[in-house]
Every structure is written in structure tokens, then in C-alpha cells.
Design an enzyme around this catalytic site. Structure first.
Site, mmCIF file in Angstrom:
data_model
loop_
_atom_site.group_PDB
_atom_site.id
_atom_site.type_symbol
_atom_site.label_atom_id
_atom_site.label_comp_id
_atom_site.label_asym_id
_atom_site.label_seq_id
_atom_site.Cartn_x
_atom_site.Cartn_y
_atom_site.Cartn_z
ATOM 1 C CB SER A 53 -0.917 0.013 1.216
ATOM 2 O OG SER A 53 -0.191 0.467 2.333
ATOM 3 C CE LYS A 54 -2.868 5.163 -2.065
ATOM 4 N NZ LYS A 54 -4.015 5.971 -2.427
#
Ligand code: GLU
Length: 474
Positions: free
Chosen positions: A248-249
């Protein structure tokens, strides 16, 4: 077979991360493989999560990566608008239809009541408002009470559908909650909008993350309630950073743009992410986008999560870099040279010829040219080479002659170095080693002694040779 229509339906909440791009890629591949259409729809009904600028990033990323959508907000199409917030009016109409035929109901429960319900241990809404009389509902609507519209899920039975990757999925209806379809501000929730939009846009193959696998029966009940044909479903397992964390970011580097900035080629990114959850029958791993269109098949889609491996992507990237023409490599490398001030003034075209076979990702340029700035005060031990039996003392002995021949014979440097060795009884390898270390201060350089001298130019080469002589003479 009817024309295949797939869609990518991102929420504009920031960069397009690798997981989202993989979903888009598979939807694109499946559509193109079957001669169908790939549609982009922006799902922006959750205003709190909206990040300005992210819609533009979605457009530019898809286009840059070659995932050209046939219909979408900025390209038009017959099924628009393609931005959910611009479709607001359609949803209420269908929600009302569901209320009329008993598949949905108005709910007037206050926040306080819902909180109490939750506090009392209820895990889902208790259908309180499903039992209001028609008269009461009408009275409260007329009075202007705030309301939402909820789906009315049957309390008995179960709902089954066949996912094209996971097979039959059955969920007991009592496990499902009467989710909100229309919020008090009149906006639809994802739970409702995805169904209405997919139907109105003629989407017949829904490809999305596995997190929607178990809510899909709920969506199917909505299709049934509206008398619409259910689409086919293809759910995709997540991409993981490691065995327990989703990519994920938050863990950085997970967006397309980040990888481009890091020096990955778009062809390699697309190639690599195609392999994150799909494999070809013959286990080939290198595919251009059009080869992927040709080869992609649902049978190869994985049932288990895949782990993102940057080393593997680096390897794939290196294959693409090697295939570039000299000119393409140079033009691409130019975008990165600007990041390194110390490269100013060098013959960059020549540098490109040296780097081409050594770059795996373009930010390797930094590592490969670091010797240019690290020359001052380099460790004199670097002159030591066991094979050639060289050391700083030998450099001291050889450097005056090497400097002289550089001054006189820079254009015929290679032959001059060879003759120098022969004349003084040094091995060729010794001469080239001492010369290259005296020029660069580094054991490993992207080229040999003569190439390094040509790269640095005569003046800079002499400056460095003299500096090295001064240091070994101390
Ligand atoms: N907007 C949803 C998301 O970004 C789309 C899910 C879907 O493809 O239906 O997760």
C-alpha cells in the site's frame, strides 16, 4: 458471445498504486483479448476521501501505461457521464423502485439509535424501519425527516453465484446487512452505485479486488430486485508486500509514478504487474502489452495473493533496457542525468554507451557514476590488486610516465599505454589498472582505463593523474 465490456472504477483518493493498476490491466486485457471495450469510471461519491488532482493522475497513468480506455470521463462515450457524482439523479430513481417492490426501505433511525444498537452488541442493523407502516413512512417523508434508503435483505435462505476465478460462492442471507443504498445527502453508497452504474454502462464482466467477493451476493440481490441481468465476476487476490502486509501507499514506492521516477520503464512495470496474480501456461515471463492481450486467460489467474518483489521487477526492467536502441537508451537516460550535477560538461552520449549494458533501472546511473564525485581523497588501498600485483608504490613509480604520455598522446592513448608497458617491462593489466584507479579512485567503473579518460577529457584526466601522483608521493 455478446460484446465484452469491462471497467476500471477507481476512487480518486491519491496516486494510482500498483494494485489498482493491476486491476485496470486485467480488465483491459480481458476486454481486448475478447474484442471488447474497456471503460473508465471515476467513483467519487465519498467526498471525504477525495484527493484533488488524483483524477488527472488516473487519466495520465492509464494513458502513459498504454491502458487506453474506450470510454471515460475525458474521452466520452455513449454511457456517460463517467463520473459517479455527476450521475446522482439516476440512483434515487432506482432506489425508489426497490422500495416499491419491497427490496429496499426508508430508514429514519437517528445516529443516537444506531449508536445504542451498536453499543448493545448488535453486529448489524436490526431492520427496525423495515417494519414501519406505509402511512408512517409517507408522513415522515412529508414532514421532511432525514432518511437513508436501505437494502432489504431476506432473512432466510442463501445467495449463490459463480466467480470466474473462485468458483461457486454462497453466502447465507442472514450474514448480510441491510446496507445503506442512498445516504442522507442523497448520494449513493458504493454498495448501490456499483450495481446501477455497471448495469447502465452495460458492464458484463466485473473485475475487481477480492474484498468485494463476499458482498457480491448482496449486489446480485439488487440486480435481481431491479430485474436486471447479473454480470460475470472476476475477483482478484491482493498484492502483498510480504506474507502479512498488503502492498500500500503507506509503505512507500507503491505507485506507478514512484516507479517511473525510480527509473523503471513503463513496459517493464506493466509486464511485471501482469505476473502479480497471473501466469502464462508456458511460464514465459516477458511480455509486451500486445503479447499480454494475446496470452491473457482467466485460467492463469491466481487463487492466492502474490508478493511484490522489486528485485524481480528490476530484472524484468533490465531485459527491456538491454533491448533499447543506443539512441532510445540515451534519450531516456537524459531525463535522469539532470539529477546529477557532477555530470555537467561530460560527453553524455558517450557516457550512455558506457552505461547501457550496466543499467538495470535508470537510477543506477547514480551508483554507476558516483566515482566521479568520490574521487577526492579516495583510499590509496584501491591501487592494490592481487592478480596484477599492484599497489600505491607501483603507482608512484609509474605515474610520472603515465602523465607524460597522457599530455603528449591523449588521442592515441590506448596504444601509448601498451607501448609504455612494453618499454618498462610492466604487464598490460598492471598499466591499465594503475591508470584507471589513478583516474577514478574506484575499483569498479562503467568502462576501462581509456574509456574513463575519454569520458573525463584530457584536462580533467591530467588533473586527476597529478592529484593521484601527489597523494602516492606523500
Ligand atoms: N471504487 C472501488 C474501489 O476503488 C471500485 C471497486 C470496483 O471495482 O467495483 O475499490
Amino acid at each position: 458471445m455478446e460484446q465484452v465490456r469491462t471497467r476500471f472504477a477507481p476512487s480518486p483518493t491519491g496516486y494510482l498504486h500498483i494494485g489498482g493498476l493491476r486491476t485496470a490491466l486485467y480488465a483491459y486485457l480481458f476486454a481486448k483479448k475478447n474484442g471488447g471495450k474497456f471503460i473508465l469510471r471515476i467513483e467519487d461519491t465519498d467526498r471525504e476521501r477525495y484527493v484533488p488532482g488524483s483524477v488527472e493522475i488516473i487519466y495520465s497513468t492509464l494513458k502513459d501505461a498504454g491502458l487506453i480506455y474506450d470510454e471515460g470521463p475525458d474521452v466520452g462515450g455513449d454511457y456517460g457521464p463517467y463520473i459517479q457524482s455527476e450521475r446522482k439523479n439516476a440512483y434515487l430513481e432506482y432506489a425508489k423502485k426497490l422500495v416499491e417492490n419491497g427490496n429496499a426501505y426508508y430508514c429514519f433511525c437517528t445516529k443516537e439509535r444506531l449508536e445504542e444498537l451498536h453499543a448493545s452488541g448488535a453486529t448489524k442493523y436490526d431492520k427496525h424501519c423495515a417494519h414501519l407502516s406505509k402511512e408512517e413512512v409517507e408522513m415522515r417523508l412529508k414532514r421532511g425527516d432525514s432518511y437513508v434508503i436501505r437494502q432489504n435483505i431476506p432473512e432466510e435462505g442463501s445467495t449463490t453465484y459463480t466467480d470466474m476465478v473462485f468458483g461457486d460462492i454462497t453466502v447465507e442471507n442472514k450474514e448480510l446487512e441491510d446496507n445503506i443504498l442512498i445516504k442522507s445527502d442523497g448520494m449513493p453508497t458504493y454498495n448501490f452505485a456499483n450495481v446501477v452504474d455497471d448495469h447502465l454502462m452495460g458492464i458484463n464482466y466485473v473485475i475487481r479486488g477480492v474484498e468485494y467477493l463476499s458482498s457480491t451476493p448482496k449486489y446480485n440481490l439488487l440486480y435481481d430486485g431491479l430485474g436486471w441481468e447479473r454480470p460475470h465476476y472476476i475477483h482478484l487476490q491482493p498484492i502483498m508486500r510480504d506474507a502479512t502486509h498488503k502492498l500500500s501507499k503507506r509503505y512507500g514506492d507503491a505507485s506507478y509514478e514512484d516507479f517511473i521516477k525510480k527509473g523503471f520503464l513503463k513496459e517493464a512495470i506493466i509486464n511485471y504487474i501482469a505476473l502479480l496474480g497471473w501466469s502464462s501456461k508456458d511460464n514465459t515471463e516477458k511480455f509486451t502489452l500486445s503479447e499480454l492481450v494475446d496470452k491473457f486467460d482467466l485460467g492463469g489467474v491466481s487463487h492466492s495473493p502474490s508478493i511484490f518483489d522489486e528485485q524481480k521487477m528490476t530484472y524484468i526492467n533490465s531485459l527491456y533496457v538491454k533491448e533499447m536502441s543506443e539512441e532510445d537508451f540515451h534519450n531516456y537516460a537524459m531525463k535522469f542525468y539532470g539529477n546529477y550535477d557532477y555530470l555537467k560538461g561530460l560527453d553524455l552520449k558517450f557516457l550512455s554507451t558506457l552505461l547501457h549494458s550496466r543499467v538495470e533501472v535508470f537510477t543506477d546511473i547514480g551508483k554507476l557514476t558516483a566515482f566521479l564525485t568520490e574521487f577526492d581523497g579516495f583510499d590509496l588501498q584501491t591501487f592494490a590488486n592481487a592478480k596484477w600485483k599492484t599497489d600505491a608504490a607501483l603507482a608512484k613509480e609509474m605515474l610520472p610516465g603515465l602523465i607524460e604520455l597522457t599530455e603528449k598522446n591523449f588521442d592515441g592513448l590506448h596504444d601509448a599505454l601498451i607501448s609504455f608497458g612494453e618499454a618498462h617491462g610492466y604487464k598490460k593489466g598492471q598499466v591499465l589498472w594503475i591508470y584507471r584507479i589513478a583516474l577514478t579512485g574506484a575499483q569498479s567503473t562503467p568502462g576501462g582505463a581509456v574509456e574513463m579518460a575519454v569520458l573525463l577529457g584530457k584536462d580533467e584526466s591530467l588533473r586527476r593523474l597529478n592529484e593521484s601522483l601527489a597523494r602516492v608521493s606523500k
